[in-house]
Scaffold this motif. Structure first.
Motif, short mmCIF file in Angstrom:
data_model
loop_
_atom_site.label_atom_id
_atom_site.label_comp_id
_atom_site.label_asym_id
_atom_site.label_seq_id
_atom_site.Cartn_x
_atom_site.Cartn_y
_atom_site.Cartn_z
N GLU A 8 4.59 -5.17 5.98
CA GLU A 8 3.33 -4.47 5.69
C GLU A 8 2.19 -5.47 5.46
O GLU A 8 1.05 -5.23 5.84
N ALA A 9 2.53 -6.57 4.80
CA ALA A 9 1.50 -7.58 4.52
C ALA A 9 0.98 -8.18 5.82
O ALA A 9 -0.23 -8.35 6.01
N VAL A 10 1.91 -8.47 6.74
CA VAL A 10 1.51 -9.04 8.04
C VAL A 10 0.64 -8.04 8.80
O VAL A 10 -0.38 -8.39 9.39
N MET A 11 1.05 -6.77 8.75
CA MET A 11 0.29 -5.72 9.45
C MET A 11 -1.14 -5.66 8.88
O MET A 11 -2.12 -5.60 9.62
N MET A 12 -1.23 -5.70 7.56
CA MET A 12 -2.54 -5.62 6.91
C MET A 12 -3.40 -6.84 7.27
O MET A 12 -4.59 -6.72 7.55
N ALA A 13 -2.78 -8.01 7.28
CA ALA A 13 -3.52 -9.24 7.58
C ALA A 13 -4.07 -9.19 9.01
O ALA A 13 -5.22 -9.57 9.25
N ILE A 14 -3.26 -8.72 9.94
CA ILE A 14 -3.71 -8.67 11.34
C ILE A 14 -4.85 -7.66 11.48
O ILE A 14 -5.85 -7.92 12.17
N LYS A 15 -4.74 -6.53 10.80
CA LYS A 15 -5.83 -5.54 10.88
C LYS A 15 -7.11 -6.09 10.26
O LYS A 15 -8.22 -5.87 10.77
N LEU A 16 -6.97 -6.82 9.17
CA LEU A 16 -8.15 -7.43 8.55
C LEU A 16 -8.81 -8.40 9.52
O LEU A 16 -10.05 -8.41 9.66
N ALA A 17 -7.99 -9.21 10.18
CA ALA A 17 -8.54 -10.20 11.11
C ALA A 17 -9.24 -9.50 12.27
O ALA A 17 -10.31 -9.93 12.72
N MET B 290 -11.15 -10.38 2.73
CA MET B 290 -10.43 -9.43 1.86
C MET B 290 -11.32 -8.26 1.44
O MET B 290 -10.84 -7.15 1.24
N ASP B 291 -12.63 -8.51 1.31
CA ASP B 291 -13.52 -7.45 0.83
C ASP B 291 -13.69 -6.31 1.85
O ASP B 291 -14.27 -5.27 1.52
N LEU B 292 -13.14 -6.48 3.04
CA LEU B 292 -13.13 -5.36 3.99
C LEU B 292 -12.26 -4.22 3.46
O LEU B 292 -12.33 -3.10 3.95
N LEU B 293 -11.43 -4.53 2.45
CA LEU B 293 -10.57 -3.51 1.84
C LEU B 293 -11.24 -2.83 0.64
O LEU B 293 -10.68 -1.88 0.08
N ASP B 294 -12.40 -3.30 0.25
CA ASP B 294 -13.05 -2.89 -1.00
C ASP B 294 -13.65 -1.48 -0.88
O ASP B 294 -14.58 -1.27 -0.10
N PRO B 295 -13.13 -0.51 -1.66
CA PRO B 295 -13.67 0.86 -1.55
C PRO B 295 -14.86 1.11 -2.47
O PRO B 295 -15.42 2.21 -2.47
N SER B 296 -15.28 0.08 -3.24
CA SER B 296 -16.30 0.34 -4.27
C SER B 296 -17.71 0.37 -3.70
O SER B 296 -18.64 0.77 -4.38
N ILE C 180 -8.35 0.30 5.91
CA ILE C 180 -7.69 1.19 4.95
C ILE C 180 -6.26 0.71 4.75
O ILE C 180 -5.54 0.53 5.73
N SER C 181 -5.86 0.50 3.51
CA SER C 181 -4.44 0.27 3.25
C SER C 181 -4.07 1.03 2.00
O SER C 181 -4.83 1.07 1.03
N GLY C 182 -2.91 1.68 2.03
CA GLY C 182 -2.49 2.48 0.88
C GLY C 182 -1.08 2.10 0.47
O GLY C 182 -0.79 0.93 0.22
N GLY C 183 -0.19 3.10 0.48
CA GLY C 183 1.20 2.83 0.12
C GLY C 183 1.51 3.43 -1.24
O GLY C 183 1.06 2.89 -2.26
N THR C 184 2.29 4.52 -1.25
CA THR C 184 2.64 5.19 -2.51
C THR C 184 3.25 4.21 -3.51
O THR C 184 3.05 4.35 -4.72
N ALA C 185 4.00 3.25 -2.99
CA ALA C 185 4.68 2.33 -3.92
C ALA C 185 3.99 0.96 -4.01
O ALA C 185 4.51 0.06 -4.67
N SER C 186 2.83 0.79 -3.36
CA SER C 186 2.18 -0.52 -3.42
C SER C 186 1.76 -0.85 -4.85
O SER C 186 1.27 0.03 -5.58
N ALA C 187 1.96 -2.10 -5.24
CA ALA C 187 1.65 -2.57 -6.60
C ALA C 187 2.36 -1.75 -7.66
O ALA C 187 1.87 -1.57 -8.78
#
Ligand SMILES: Cc1ncc(COP(=O)(O)O)c(C=O)c1O
Length: 446
Positions: free
Chosen positions: A127-136, A299-305, A312-319
């Motif tokens: 999932e981390a690799v997937m998120m990194a590639i989408k960010l890039a 990383m701030d491309l993930l910032d919802p504020s 977009i990245s979620g995950g019921t069990a993330s963190a």
């Protein structure tokens, strides 16, 4: 003294292992939920783990040199991790809300790994690799990625390419073919992945000259297990960083495994200043985990504020608070001197094991760095994936040695991956070397 204890062979006809595998095969394809732990005719089944030992369902106790595919850097049942988990269970196992351990683990990682300014957690390295590639992709506005031949980055489509190429399909060394390493990839995937040879500066220059302007990211593992743990040639990572910057390509270091080798990650050891880094395994203290960290502007491309985030990245069990608590307890114990101690043990293990192979005339070696090692059935120097492939010996010979080691009380992966854990000392290294000596002596003459 041999502290392992082989009670009953797991291949004996009336073994509990055989019965469990037959039962598992009724419900689970091939009886296994993870490709990595299956081997023929069936894997051993874990009963319990204690420190650096694992006991299987036959009551056989072996030294665990695999540690859930390198994730358990403290071995089994580490008291600090157990306490953190029990305490967190009392407070709650999962919430829809964030909790404090997440912030503490995030701070710890950013304090340790120099290239990180922000970090986001996930449930696995994949999932981390997937998120990194989408960010890039979102950051650069490009969709193609580049990776090195033979390097494994989990099972997101775009990295399930060319990690298991063979001489039959791998194409010329200076321009490796983009080959599927799994069925089920979308038709467009192979064309979206540029595959390059590791440690070959000229070839990388030429390939990026042709394709560099449309590549979003180069993902690389600074110490690739699947690639045979080739070390970077002098200046190679500096060159990669310069050339990716020149073409506007983001560099992603996949440190899911390599974070094991240094307090600041493999990037502290080999350099490179990546834009993004992915983590997993040891960072979760044994629980499922992944993370992407890197430069704030990406990383701030993930910032919802500030309105809807670009990625977009979620995950019921993330963190998940249990993972965060276990990860924090594991990482806090990994001080620079603890890294130095197990890294020294790794050096000793590789040196002594390679002496065993040389003395026996077995064309094999242990590669690796720090607490990570890989048993390869070639004595040739390993500089990239192709040079790590067994040339001198067929796969059967490795399988035989793997099996001999299991019988001698040692667990490594069916592909030769192994690692040390902090409960180990010189006595366990000695046990490994003696078991290897016996295992090699039982090999048929090659
Ligand atoms: C270098 C590397 N990247 C990514 C992954 C995928 O991590 P996970 O198995 O947690 O999905 C792995 C797993 O072994 C890995 O070794």
């Amino acid at each position: 003294m041999n502290r392992t204890q082989v009670k009953k062979g797991f291949l004996e006809p009336d073994s509990s292992t055989g019965r469990l595998y037959a039962e598992a095969s009724k419900y689970i394809p091939g009886g296994t939920s993870r490709i990595h732990y299956y081997f023929k005719p069936y894997p051993i089944y874990a009963q319990s783990g204690e420190g650096c030992y694992l006991t299987d369902v036959e009551g056989t106790r072996r030294l665990d040199f695999l540690n859930n595919m390198t994730a358990l850097i403290h071995g089994h049942g580490n008291p600090g991790i157990k306490k953190a988990l029990f305490d967190q269970i009392e407070r709650g196992t999962a919430f829809s809300e964030p909790s404090e351990p997440e912030i503490r683990l995030a701070r710890l990682m950013i304090e340790r790994v120099k290239s990180l300014e922000k970090i986001r957690f996930s449930n696995s390295g994949t999932e981390a690799v997937m998120m990194a590639i989408k960010l890039a992709r979102a950051f650069t506005g490009r969709s193609r990625i580049a990776k090195f031949e033979g390097f494994y980055h989990g099972y997101y489509d775009y990295v399930q390419v060319s990690f298991s190429s063979t001489p039959a399909n791998w194409g010329p060394p200076e321009a490796p073919a983009s080959t599927p390493s799994s069925g089920g990839l979308a038709d467009s995937v192979l064309g979206d992945v540029l595959v390059m040879p590791f440690n070959d500066q000229k070839a990388v220059e030429k390939l990026l000259e042709q394709h560099g302007k449309v590549i979003a990211a180069l993902i690389l593992d600074p110490l690739s297990n699947r690639g045979g743990f080739p070390l970077p040639a002098e200046g190679f990572f500096k060159f990669l960083r310069e050339i990716t910057r020149a073409y506007g390509i983001l560099t992603i270091y996949d440190e899911v495994i390599s974070f094991r080798v240094d307090h600041g990650g493999a990037q502290a050891k080999y350099g490179g200043d990546p834009d993004l880094t992915t983590f997993g395994k040891i960072m979760g203290g044994g629980l499922p985990v992944g993370a992407v960290g890197g430069k704030a502007e990406v990383m701030d491309l993930l910032d919802p504020s500030q309105g809807p985030p670009k990625v977009i990245s979620g995950g019921t069990a993330s963190a998940n608070p249990l993972t965060m608590a276990a990860g924090l307890a594991a990482m806090e114990q990994m001080t620079p001197s603890v890294y130095a101690r197990i890294n020294r043990l790794g050096d000793l293990l590789r040196k002594k094991s390679n002496e065993v192979f040389a003395a026996a005339g077995e064309p094999a070696q242990l590669t690796g760095e720090g607490s990570l090692f890989r048993l390869l059935m070639t004595a040739d120097p390993v500089v990239d994936y192709r040079s790590s492939i067994r040339k001198a010996s067929p796969q059967d010979r490795f399988n035989r040695l793997h099996h001999n080691l299991l019988e001698e009380g040692i667990i490594i992966s069916k592909e030769g991956l192994g690692c040390l854990s902090t409960p180990m000392g010189e006595a366990e290294v000695e046990d490994f070397v003696k078991a290897l000596e016996r295992g090699v002596a039982r090999m048929p003459k090659g």
